[in-house]
Design a protein around this motif. Structure first.
Motif, PDB file in Angstrom:
ATOM      1  N   ILE A 111      13.504   4.358 -33.563  1.00  0.00           N
ATOM      2  CA  ILE A 111      12.401   4.260 -32.601  1.00  0.00           C
ATOM      3  C   ILE A 111      12.036   5.649 -32.100  1.00  0.00           C
ATOM      4  N   LEU A 112      10.743   5.975 -32.220  1.00  0.00           N
ATOM      5  CA  LEU A 112      10.207   7.228 -31.688  1.00  0.00           C
ATOM      6  C   LEU A 112       9.111   6.910 -30.686  1.00  0.00           C
ATOM      7  N   VAL A 113       9.041   7.676 -29.620  1.00  0.00           N
ATOM      8  CA  VAL A 113       7.998   7.523 -28.613  1.00  0.00           C
ATOM      9  C   VAL A 113       7.307   8.874 -28.448  1.00  0.00           C
ATOM     10  N   ASP A 114       6.012   8.902 -28.716  1.00  0.00           N
ATOM     11  CA  ASP A 114       5.228  10.138 -28.636  1.00  0.00           C
ATOM     12  C   ASP A 114       5.855  11.248 -29.469  1.00  0.00           C
ATOM     13  N   GLY A 115       6.321  10.875 -30.657  1.00  0.00           N
ATOM     14  CA  GLY A 115       6.857  11.847 -31.588  1.00  0.00           C
ATOM     15  C   GLY A 115       8.299  12.250 -31.355  1.00  0.00           C
ATOM     16  N   ARG A 116       8.932  11.746 -30.328  1.00  0.00           N
ATOM     17  CA  ARG A 116      10.313  12.109 -30.000  1.00  0.00           C
ATOM     18  C   ARG A 116      11.242  10.936 -30.276  1.00  0.00           C
ATOM     19  N   GLU A 117      12.288  11.192 -31.020  1.00  0.00           N
ATOM     20  CA  GLU A 117      13.247  10.136 -31.313  1.00  0.00           C
ATOM     21  C   GLU A 117      13.950   9.692 -30.032  1.00  0.00           C
ATOM     22  N   ARG A 118      13.880   8.392 -29.772  1.00  0.00           N
ATOM     23  CA  ARG A 118      14.540   7.834 -28.598  1.00  0.00           C
ATOM     24  C   ARG A 118      15.754   6.982 -28.963  1.00  0.00           C
ATOM     25  N   LEU A 119      15.742   6.420 -30.160  1.00  0.00           N
ATOM     26  CA  LEU A 119      16.870   5.617 -30.616  1.00  0.00           C
ATOM     27  C   LEU A 119      16.999   5.837 -32.118  1.00  0.00           C
ATOM     28  N   ALA A 120      18.114   6.444 -32.526  1.00  0.00           N
ATOM     29  CA  ALA A 120      18.275   6.792 -33.941  1.00  0.00           C
ATOM     30  C   ALA A 120      18.435   5.552 -34.805  1.00  0.00           C
ATOM     31  N   GLU A 121      19.105   4.531 -34.276  1.00  0.00           N
ATOM     32  CA  GLU A 121      19.294   3.310 -35.066  1.00  0.00           C
ATOM     33  C   GLU A 121      19.522   2.117 -34.151  1.00  0.00           C
ATOM     34  N   LEU A 122      18.610   1.160 -34.212  1.00  0.00           N
ATOM     35  CA  LEU A 122      18.757  -0.111 -33.509  1.00  0.00           C
ATOM     36  C   LEU A 122      19.060  -1.178 -34.548  1.00  0.00           C
ATOM     37  N   SER A 123      20.238  -1.782 -34.456  1.00  0.00           N
ATOM     38  CA  SER A 123      20.614  -2.885 -35.331  1.00  0.00           C
ATOM     39  C   SER A 123      20.323  -4.182 -34.581  1.00  0.00           C
ATOM     40  N   CYS A 124      19.463  -5.031 -35.153  1.00  0.00           N
ATOM     41  CA  CYS A 124      18.911  -6.141 -34.351  1.00  0.00           C
ATOM     42  C   CYS A 124      18.271  -7.191 -35.241  1.00  0.00           C
ATOM     43  N   ASP A 125      17.889  -8.298 -34.594  1.00  0.00           N
ATOM     44  CA  ASP A 125      17.014  -9.272 -35.256  1.00  0.00           C
ATOM     45  C   ASP A 125      15.579  -8.774 -35.267  1.00  0.00           C
ATOM     46  N   GLY A 126      15.235  -7.929 -34.293  1.00  0.00           N
ATOM     47  CA  GLY A 126      13.883  -7.396 -34.221  1.00  0.00           C
ATOM     48  C   GLY A 126      13.670  -6.611 -32.948  1.00  0.00           C
ATOM     49  N   VAL A 127      12.427  -6.201 -32.741  1.00  0.00           N
ATOM     50  CA  VAL A 127      12.049  -5.445 -31.552  1.00  0.00           C
ATOM     51  C   VAL A 127      10.556  -5.636 -31.358  1.00  0.00           C
ATOM     52  N   LEU A 128      10.087  -5.567 -30.112  1.00  0.00           N
ATOM     53  CA  LEU A 128       8.668  -5.801 -29.863  1.00  0.00           C
ATOM     54  C   LEU A 128       8.136  -4.856 -28.790  1.00  0.00           C
ATOM     55  N   VAL A 129       6.830  -4.654 -28.851  1.00  0.00           N
ATOM     56  CA  VAL A 129       6.077  -3.983 -27.788  1.00  0.00           C
ATOM     57  C   VAL A 129       5.067  -4.996 -27.278  1.00  0.00           C
ATOM     58  N   SER A 130       5.008  -5.164 -25.967  1.00  0.00           N
ATOM     59  CA  SER A 130       4.151  -6.181 -25.370  1.00  0.00           C
ATOM     60  C   SER A 130       3.078  -5.558 -24.491  1.00  0.00           C
ATOM     61  N   THR A 131       1.953  -6.241 -24.387  1.00  0.00           N
ATOM     62  CA  THR A 131       0.980  -5.915 -23.352  1.00  0.00           C
ATOM     63  C   THR A 131       1.469  -6.504 -22.025  1.00  0.00           C
ATOM     64  N   PRO A 132       0.927  -6.041 -20.887  1.00  0.00           N
ATOM     65  CA  PRO A 132       1.296  -6.700 -19.626  1.00  0.00           C
ATOM     66  C   PRO A 132       0.986  -8.196 -19.632  1.00  0.00           C
ATOM     67  N   ALA A 133      -0.181  -8.569 -20.165  1.00  0.00           N
ATOM     68  CA  ALA A 133      -0.534  -9.993 -20.210  1.00  0.00           C
ATOM     69  C   ALA A 133       0.431 -10.771 -21.088  1.00  0.00           C
ATOM     70  N   GLY A 134       0.916 -10.143 -22.152  1.00  0.00           N
ATOM     71  CA  GLY A 134       1.851 -10.800 -23.053  1.00  0.00           C
ATOM     72  C   GLY A 134       3.295 -10.711 -22.616  1.00  0.00           C
ATOM     73  N   SER A 135       3.547 -10.015 -21.512  1.00  0.00           N
ATOM     74  CA  SER A 135       4.939  -9.829 -21.090  1.00  0.00           C
ATOM     75  C   SER A 135       5.594 -11.133 -20.649  1.00  0.00           C
ATOM     76  N   THR A 136       4.802 -12.170 -20.364  1.00  0.00           N
ATOM     77  CA  THR A 136       5.361 -13.459 -19.973  1.00  0.00           C
ATOM     78  C   THR A 136       5.547 -14.385 -21.171  1.00  0.00           C
ATOM     79  N   ALA A 137       5.232 -13.912 -22.374  1.00  0.00           N
ATOM     80  CA  ALA A 137       5.325 -14.745 -23.567  1.00  0.00           C
ATOM     81  C   ALA A 137       6.621 -14.442 -24.326  1.00  0.00           C
ATOM     82  N   TYR A 138       6.518 -14.021 -25.591  1.00  0.00           N
ATOM     83  CA  TYR A 138       7.702 -13.746 -26.407  1.00  0.00           C
ATOM     84  C   TYR A 138       8.596 -12.705 -25.741  1.00  0.00           C
TER      85      TYR A 138
END
Length: 254
Positions: free
Chosen positions: A129-156
């Motif tokens: 995971i990189l944010v604005d070109g900077r590595e923030r997490l070298a390796e996330l082992s997971c089922d998945g990951v998401l980015v949400s809108t504020p309106a969608g923050s109450t959903a998945y």
């Protein structure tokens, strides 16, 4: 003069029946000529309607004929023109996903709720995971990951134990889905203007799909997500039952 409304309904019998009754009472206007789109159904149909009319600058007023109805208003047949005239607007900006697959093909899609990356097989996904070109997490082992809108923050996002974000906060939740390593990482809140890049590690062994609302791209190797401020969506709500109030109230639901 009351706003001219186009009535659209999902395929469910309650929605179709409600549309027939409202059209009989108030008439119907073709969507391209209407001042407002009235969507009858559930939250899923609301998302379909917003996607369909994205870029048309037409506000959408939802009436709940589905189940949850978080994005919808209550169903009442009386005084609908006045309700439309008195309705309060909530402005949303979708997320833009740019996904690169293993064949080198680029796919773009917009998401009103969230962009999610999901493992395709029994093996956990490994994602950088990189944010604005900077590595923030070298390796996330997971089922998945998401980015949400504020309106969608109450959903998945909420189901994945992510934070609920008020519409005015100008923040985007970044939330892991069943993270295995680092086990205690619970995600982050990012500025709305942040550019998030996911790089899929071991993509041949651990394939990952990217999903932006209704658009799914299989076997991705890189996914970029950012808020698209050039696209504006307008939802209409009855006074005192606006989307901002619902987002706040959801945080006190037990």
């Amino acid at each position: 003069m009351p706003p001219r409304a186009a009535f659209l309904a999902s395929a469910s019998p309650p929605a179709e029946t409600a549309r027939a009754r409202l059209v009989a009472l108030y008439g119907d206007t073709p969507p391209e000529e209407a001042d407002v789109i009235v969507a009858l159904g559930g939250d899923g149909f609301m998302l379909e309607t917003l996607h369909r009319f994205m870029g048309h600058a037409k506000p959408v007023y939802g009436i709940n004929r589905g189940s949850v109805g978080f994005l919808m208003n209550a169903y009442h047949e009386a005084d609908l023109p006045q309700r439309l005239a008195d309705a309060q607007a909530a402005t949303l900006h979708p997320l833009r996903m740019v996904a690169l697959d293993v064949n080198g093909t680029t796919h773009e899609a917009l998401a009103i709720n969230e962009v999610s990356l999901l493992r395709e097989t029994r093996q956990a996904a490994k994602i950088r995971i990189l944010v604005d070109g900077r590595e923030r997490l070298a390796e996330l082992s997971c089922d998945g990951v998401l980015v949400s809108t504020p309106a969608g923050s109450t959903a998945y996002n909420l189901s994945a134990h992510g934070p609920i974000v008020p519409l005015s906060a100008n923040l985007l939740p970044l939330t892991p889905i069943s993270a295995f390593r680092p086990r205690r990482w619970r995600g982050a809140l990012l500025p709305a203007e942040a550019r998030v890049v996911f790089e899929v590690l071991e993509a041949d062994k651990r394939p990952v799909a990217a999903v932006a609302d209704f658009t799914e791209v299989r076997e991705v190797v890189r996914v970029e997500v950012r808020e698209d401020r050039e696209v504006t969506l307008t939802l209409l709500f009855d006074p005192d039952h606006g989307l901002s109030e619902r987002v706040i109230a959801e945080q006190f639901t037990v």
